[in-house]
Design a protein around this motif. Structure first.
Motif, short mmCIF file in Angstrom:
data_model
loop_
_atom_site.label_atom_id
_atom_site.label_comp_id
_atom_site.label_asym_id
_atom_site.label_seq_id
_atom_site.Cartn_x
_atom_site.Cartn_y
_atom_site.Cartn_z
N ALA A 160 0.85 -1.20 0.00
CA ALA A 160 0.00 0.00 0.00
C ALA A 160 0.88 1.24 0.00
CB ALA A 160 -0.91 0.02 1.23
N HIS A 161 0.51 2.25 -0.77
CA HIS A 161 1.19 3.54 -0.69
C HIS A 161 0.81 4.21 0.63
CE1 HIS A 161 2.00 2.72 -4.85
NE2 HIS A 161 0.73 2.84 -5.19
N HIS A 162 1.65 5.16 1.09
CA HIS A 162 1.47 5.75 2.42
C HIS A 162 1.66 7.25 2.33
CE1 HIS A 162 3.01 7.16 6.37
NE2 HIS A 162 2.33 6.18 6.92
N ILE A 163 0.68 7.98 2.85
CA ILE A 163 0.78 9.45 2.94
C ILE A 163 0.57 9.84 4.39
CG2 ILE A 163 -0.49 11.58 2.42
CD1 ILE A 163 -0.91 10.57 -0.39
N ASP A 164 1.42 10.74 4.90
CA ASP A 164 1.19 11.23 6.26
C ASP A 164 1.25 12.76 6.27
OD1 ASP A 164 3.89 12.21 6.86
OD2 ASP A 164 4.50 10.12 6.99
N ILE A 165 0.97 13.34 7.42
CA ILE A 165 0.99 14.80 7.59
C ILE A 165 2.00 15.16 8.67
CG2 ILE A 165 -1.28 15.37 6.67
CD1 ILE A 165 -2.44 14.96 9.47
N CYS A 166 3.09 14.45 8.68
CA CYS A 166 4.10 14.57 9.73
C CYS A 166 4.92 15.85 9.57
CB CYS A 166 5.03 13.35 9.67
SG CYS A 166 6.35 13.40 10.89
N GLY A 167 5.22 16.48 10.70
CA GLY A 167 6.12 17.63 10.71
C GLY A 167 7.36 17.36 11.55
N GLU A 168 7.75 16.09 11.65
CA GLU A 168 8.86 15.69 12.52
C GLU A 168 10.03 15.20 11.66
OE1 GLU A 168 7.23 12.80 15.40
OE2 GLU A 168 5.26 13.59 14.84
N PRO A 169 11.07 16.05 11.46
CA PRO A 169 12.18 15.65 10.58
C PRO A 169 12.82 14.33 10.96
CG PRO A 169 12.34 17.97 11.12
CD PRO A 169 11.23 17.41 11.97
N GLN A 170 12.92 14.05 12.26
CA GLN A 170 13.59 12.81 12.67
C GLN A 170 12.84 11.58 12.14
OE1 GLN A 170 14.37 12.59 16.90
NE2 GLN A 170 14.90 10.43 16.79
N PHE A 171 11.52 11.61 12.21
CA PHE A 171 10.72 10.50 11.68
C PHE A 171 10.81 10.44 10.16
CE2 PHE A 171 6.76 9.09 9.68
CZ PHE A 171 6.69 7.79 10.14
N LEU A 172 10.63 11.57 9.51
CA LEU A 172 10.62 11.61 8.05
C LEU A 172 11.93 11.10 7.46
CD1 LEU A 172 8.98 15.14 7.78
CD2 LEU A 172 7.89 13.00 7.08
N GLU A 173 13.04 11.58 8.00
CA GLU A 173 14.34 11.19 7.47
C GLU A 173 14.71 9.77 7.89
OE1 GLU A 173 17.30 14.40 7.86
OE2 GLU A 173 15.63 15.82 7.93
N GLY A 174 14.24 9.36 9.07
CA GLY A 174 14.47 7.99 9.51
C GLY A 174 13.77 6.98 8.61
N MET A 175 12.55 7.32 8.16
CA MET A 175 11.83 6.43 7.24
C MET A 175 12.54 6.33 5.90
SD MET A 175 9.44 5.19 9.07
CE MET A 175 10.70 5.37 10.36
N GLN A 176 13.13 7.45 5.46
CA GLN A 176 13.88 7.42 4.20
C GLN A 176 15.09 6.51 4.33
OE1 GLN A 176 15.17 11.24 2.72
NE2 GLN A 176 16.22 10.34 0.96
N LEU A 177 15.79 6.64 5.44
CA LEU A 177 16.99 5.83 5.66
C LEU A 177 16.65 4.34 5.73
CD1 LEU A 177 20.09 6.16 6.31
CD2 LEU A 177 19.43 5.95 8.71
#
Length: 427
Positions: free
Chosen positions: A121-138
């Motif tokens: 499934a594709h995933h969209i969020d409304i997160c404003g937390e750089p640590q989470f966003l960049e952690g998911m990329q890593l």
């Protein structure tokens, strides 16, 4: 190309996870408004969360607000819990896209991303937390690419207006845009305004964990982005902005990191010239400065200790001078509120070869719209999802973890937002 069709085993275009939360309830209403914009004019969707009873109540509320009694019976309810991996897997298997409204994402986000990647499934969020966003990329970028799944973070007020606003400014500039500064101002009506304390919690834990973000970023081993033209000077911690005629300070949210990630992707994948970016927020006059100084000092002191963080979480209204509250804004407050981003860009005109000399051309653009947290955020989140469903060929060639700008740079997302009350314009 992204898989965007429903099937007997994957019956829903969208599943709103956390639909009974404060933001989730407004996302439900926005999806209900836009069903005719789905593939073939028919969006198939469901709501999901821990409590069947609360989800049914949200549908009932939306039915009343929108005068759509059919919502009570026609929208399916899925029970799923972040703490139960099997329930998340079952939810993700039924969805083309999961709209994840369950925050703070640092605590509740990763299991949902993991379930989406593993179950297609594709995933969209409304997160404003750089640590989470960049952690998911890593951690999930390569797996998402293998599965042809798009994980697109910060598709809310953090950070679509900023990220797409920079791209819009670049596309409207006749020449090579080298730098952009954005200035956010928020207006409220006679009833005032506030922000739900979920955002406050994210800020408390984000500042407490700032050192972890730096060590996370080192793992990417990125080289600095090349600077074209004059190096963008950072403004002070507090300054009077001639651009918006009020005092301003650096924007504390995820916009700068999201925009930078987008610019890196566009440079690496499309050889685009990277745009430098500085983000600021207007705070008004001297009275607001005094309030902010007191709130800031208390915040910086308390956030360092667990007992202090507990106090901040327990009494958001007191420590934020009413800016954040556990109840969130009323609908009347939302109706009276609005936001405006002004973007001030510079670069080289078409007849000047960069990087010779100083940039010789300027541009100013605006992105403006309704109340940011619970009116604009549902609009941009839902329009991002509809863009995936209706324009899969405009997305990046392979799946992965993306910023909004990286995912939607070649789509009509900005046109879609213009039609829904979030206006992009050149001044």
């Amino acid at each position: 190309m992204a898989r965007v069709e429903t099937s007997s085993s994957r019956p829903y275009h969208l599943v709103i996870f956390g639909a009974s939360g404060f933001t989730g309830q407004f996302v439900v209403e926005e999806v209900a408004r836009t069903v005719s914009e789905g593939p073939n004019g028919n969006l198939k969707w469901a709501v999901a969360g821990r409590s069947k009873q609360k989800l049914e109540k949200v549908l009932e509320q939306a039915a009343g607000v929108l005068s759509k009694p059919e919502l009570r019976t026609e929208v399916d309810v899925i029970v799923a819990d972040v703490g139960e991996a099997d329930s998340l897997a079952a939810m993700c298997k039924q969805a083309v896209i999961v709209l994840n409204c369950v925050g703070p994402y640092r605590f509740f986000g990763e299991p949902v991303v993991k379930a989406c990647v593993e179950n297609g499934a594709h995933h969209i969020d409304i997160c404003g937390e750089p640590q989470f966003l960049e952690g998911m990329q890593l951690n999930y970028n390569s797996q998402a690419a293998e599965k042809c799944v798009y994980i697109i973070g910060s598709c809310g007020f953090d950070s679509i207006p900023a990220d797409m606003g920079v791209l819009y400014t670049r596309d409207q500039f006749k020449g090579t845009l080298t730098a952009v500064e954005s200035f956010l101002t928020v207006s409220s009506g006679p009833d005032g305004g506030c922000i739900h304390d979920g955002t406050w919690q994210s800020a408390v834990y984000g500042f407490a964990d700032g050192h972890k973000l730096q060590s996370l970023r080192r793992k990417f081993n990125h080289k600095p982005l090349p600077t074209v033209g004059s190096k963008l000077k950072r403004r002070g911690t507090l300054f009077f902005s001639n651009e918006i005629q009020q005092y301003a300070l650096p924007f504390m949210g995820s916009d700068p990191s999201v925009v930078k990630r987008t610019q890196r992707f566009l440079m690496e994948e499309h050889q685009a010239s990277p745009v430098q970016y500085g983000a600021y927020a207007g705070i008004g006059g001297v009275g607001n400065i005094i309030k902010l100084m007191f709130a800031g000092m208390m915040f910086w002191f308390l956030v360092k200790f667990s007992f202090g963080r507990n106090l901040l979480i327990k009494y958001p209204e007191f420590f934020s001078f009413g800016m954040f509250s556990k109840a969130g804004p009323t609908r009347k407050q939302m109706e009276g509120s609005s936001f405006q981003f002004s973007f001030h860009g510079e670069g080289y005109s078409e007849d000047q070869e960069p990087p010779q000399g100083k940039p010789n051309a300027k541009i100013r653009t605006l992105v403006q719209g309704p109340e940011s947290g619970y009116v604009a955020t549902p609009i941009v989140m839902v329009q991002a999802a509809l863009t995936i469903l209706n324009e899969p060929a405009a997305l990046p060639k392979k799946g992965g973890v993306y910023t909004p700008g990286a995912a939607f740079a070649r789509s009509t997302l900005i046109d879609r937002l213009n039609k829904h009350g979030i206006q992009f314009s050149v001044i």
